[in-house]
Design a protein around this motif. Structure first.
Motif, PDB file in Angstrom:
ATOM      1  N   TYR A 103      22.430  70.801   2.394  1.00 27.64           N
ATOM      2  CA  TYR A 103      23.232  70.220   1.316  1.00 27.64           C
ATOM      3  C   TYR A 103      24.672  70.676   1.547  1.00 27.64           C
ATOM      4  O   TYR A 103      24.898  71.865   1.805  1.00 27.64           O
ATOM      5  CB  TYR A 103      22.791  70.749  -0.053  1.00 27.64           C
ATOM      6  CG  TYR A 103      21.449  70.252  -0.544  1.00 27.64           C
ATOM      7  CD1 TYR A 103      21.266  68.928  -0.920  1.00 27.64           C
ATOM      8  CD2 TYR A 103      20.376  71.135  -0.661  1.00 27.64           C
ATOM      9  CE1 TYR A 103      20.033  68.484  -1.394  1.00 27.64           C
ATOM     10  CE2 TYR A 103      19.146  70.697  -1.136  1.00 27.64           C
ATOM     11  CZ  TYR A 103      18.988  69.368  -1.504  1.00 27.64           C
ATOM     12  OH  TYR A 103      17.778  68.925  -1.976  1.00 27.64           O
TER      13      TYR A 103
ATOM     14  N   MET B 132      23.564  65.306   2.119  1.00 28.80           N
ATOM     15  CA  MET B 132      22.344  66.039   2.438  1.00 28.80           C
ATOM     16  C   MET B 132      21.696  65.427   3.668  1.00 28.80           C
ATOM     17  O   MET B 132      21.962  64.262   4.022  1.00 28.80           O
ATOM     18  CB  MET B 132      21.352  66.030   1.275  1.00 28.80           C
ATOM     19  CG  MET B 132      20.815  64.677   0.830  1.00 28.80           C
ATOM     20  SD  MET B 132      19.575  63.919   1.902  1.00 28.80           S
ATOM     21  CE  MET B 132      18.353  65.218   1.954  1.00 28.80           C
TER      22      MET B 132
ATOM     23  N   PHE C 189      24.003  62.936  -1.976  1.00 27.67           N
ATOM     24  CA  PHE C 189      23.047  63.315  -3.019  1.00 27.67           C
ATOM     25  C   PHE C 189      23.831  63.561  -4.302  1.00 27.67           C
ATOM     26  O   PHE C 189      25.052  63.742  -4.274  1.00 27.67           O
ATOM     27  CB  PHE C 189      22.208  64.529  -2.617  1.00 27.67           C
ATOM     28  CG  PHE C 189      22.892  65.871  -2.757  1.00 27.67           C
ATOM     29  CD1 PHE C 189      23.803  66.305  -1.819  1.00 27.67           C
ATOM     30  CD2 PHE C 189      22.609  66.707  -3.832  1.00 27.67           C
ATOM     31  CE1 PHE C 189      24.424  67.541  -1.937  1.00 27.67           C
ATOM     32  CE2 PHE C 189      23.231  67.949  -3.968  1.00 27.67           C
ATOM     33  CZ  PHE C 189      24.139  68.364  -3.019  1.00 27.67           C
TER      34      PHE C 189
ATOM     35  N   HIS D 213      18.377  62.246  -3.734  1.00 29.42           N
ATOM     36  CA  HIS D 213      18.827  62.146  -2.354  1.00 29.42           C
ATOM     37  C   HIS D 213      19.101  60.663  -2.094  1.00 29.42           C
ATOM     38  O   HIS D 213      18.175  59.861  -2.062  1.00 29.42           O
ATOM     39  CB  HIS D 213      17.730  62.636  -1.392  1.00 29.42           C
ATOM     40  CG  HIS D 213      17.421  64.101  -1.510  1.00 29.42           C
ATOM     41  ND1 HIS D 213      16.300  64.683  -0.949  1.00 29.42           N
ATOM     42  CD2 HIS D 213      18.106  65.110  -2.103  1.00 29.42           C
ATOM     43  CE1 HIS D 213      16.293  65.977  -1.195  1.00 29.42           C
ATOM     44  NE2 HIS D 213      17.373  66.271  -1.906  1.00 29.42           N
TER      45      HIS D 213
ATOM     46  N   LEU E 285      20.302  56.510   0.528  1.00 31.71           N
ATOM     47  CA  LEU E 285      20.215  57.013   1.891  1.00 31.71           C
ATOM     48  C   LEU E 285      20.919  56.081   2.874  1.00 31.71           C
ATOM     49  O   LEU E 285      20.793  54.860   2.805  1.00 31.71           O
ATOM     50  CB  LEU E 285      18.754  57.207   2.289  1.00 31.71           C
ATOM     51  CG  LEU E 285      18.015  58.278   1.466  1.00 31.71           C
ATOM     52  CD1 LEU E 285      16.556  58.357   1.895  1.00 31.71           C
ATOM     53  CD2 LEU E 285      18.686  59.637   1.584  1.00 31.71           C
TER      54      LEU E 285
ATOM     55  N   GLU F 145      17.150  55.843  -3.410  1.00 34.54           N
ATOM     56  CA  GLU F 145      17.328  57.223  -3.850  1.00 34.54           C
ATOM     57  C   GLU F 145      15.961  57.891  -3.965  1.00 34.54           C
ATOM     58  O   GLU F 145      15.026  57.302  -4.506  1.00 34.54           O
ATOM     59  CB  GLU F 145      18.026  57.266  -5.208  1.00 34.54           C
ATOM     60  CG  GLU F 145      19.484  56.877  -5.120  1.00 34.54           C
ATOM     61  CD  GLU F 145      20.212  57.107  -6.435  1.00 34.54           C
ATOM     62  OE1 GLU F 145      21.347  57.600  -6.384  1.00 34.54           O
ATOM     63  OE2 GLU F 145      19.656  56.801  -7.501  1.00 34.54           O
TER      64      GLU F 145
END
Ligand SMILES: *[C@@H]1O[C@H](CO)[C@@H](O)[C@H](O)[C@H]1NC(C)=O
Ligand SMILES: *[C@@H]1O[C@H](CO)[C@@H](O)[C@H](O)[C@H]1NC(C)=O
Ligand SMILES: *[C@@H]1O[C@H](CO)[C@@H](O)[C@H](O)[C@H]1NC(C)=O
Ligand SMILES: *[C@@H]1O[C@H](CO)[C@@H](O)[C@H](O)[C@H]1NC(C)=O
Length: 190
Positions: A74, A80, A122, A139, A142, A154
């Motif tokens: 992170y 992340m 994130f 997260h 992506l 997510e």
């Protein structure tokens, strides 16, 4: 009283007790700044173990196997990445990159089923209580993921940060749909 300095004039009309925080009284139920939570999470973690449940009953972690390895990062800027693979030779045929015409698709299928890698921004879920030791993050969306349907999506993750014997541990819980849940334990390395 005649005040010529505009700053003093402003201060004189502002109640100092309400305008400034009192350092002697701890904040009550003060929402934690999301950047403080991101800073608390920021770092690099290595995977300790994973476990899976279906409707709260423990089941083998078929994707990750018995001894997965992984790295989770992170950043303070809000990015992340996570990479996890099984280590059993039976799940990890001796393939090389890039793929070769002579490779077996079934070998690559094993690699695909027993590894995960994804990255993106994130954020802290501000809809539920969150602080520097526990809460929920998303997260994503992506940017890159080996699982095609995860791109742009997510992933919801619960986090709990704890100190144990001089180490910082991170427990990540995820709902995988259909009653499946995963718990991943990580150790902070920086
Ligand atoms: C995973 O590691 C954590 C931290 O060491 C430990 O508390 C937990 O019991 C372990 N879980 C499993 C399933 O081994
Ligand atoms: C795995 O592949 C590498 C690269 O082709 C090769 O050097 C190595 O000997 C192989 N190992 C096994 C156990 O087949
Ligand atoms: C953080 O939140 C969790 C659950 O919302 C709560 O149990 C815990 O006491 C809180 N910790 C701190 C340091 O506020
Ligand atoms: C994650 O946290 C939410 C809110 O506290 C809770 O409802 C959910 O059961 C948790 N999920 C996991 C997998 O820990």
């Amino acid at each position: 009283m005649y005040i010529t300095n505009p700053l003093f004039a402003l201060l004189a009309t502002t109640s100092l007790t309400t305008a400034l925080p009192n350092p002697n009284s701890p904040p009550k139920n003060k929402p934690v700044k999301t950047q403080d939570i991101i800073n608390a999470l920021a770092g690099t973690y290595t995977l300790i173990n994973t476990s899976s449940t279906l409707n709260n009953v423990p089941i083998p972690d078929l994707a990750y196997g018995e001894a997965p390895v992984g790295i989770l990062t992170y950043s303070r800027s809000g990015y992340m990445s996570a990479t996890i693979t099984a280590t059993e030779p039976a799940l990890r045929p001796n393939l090389t990159f890039p793929f070769q015409a002579s490779d077996l698709d079934s070998d690559w299928a094993l690699v695909g089923k027993h590894s995960i890698g994804y990255a993106g921004p994130f954020r802290v879920n501000e809809a539920i209580p969150a602080n520097k030791t526990s809460g929920q993050v998303f997260h994503g969306p992506l940017v890159a993921a080996n699982v095609p349907t995860w791109v742009g999506k997510e992933q919801r993750r619960n986090y709990t940060i704890m100190r144990e014997g001089g180490k910082t541990l991170l427990r990540i819980g995820s709902e995988r749909g259909g009653g499946y849940r995963g718990v991943l334990w990580w150790k902070k390395v920086d």
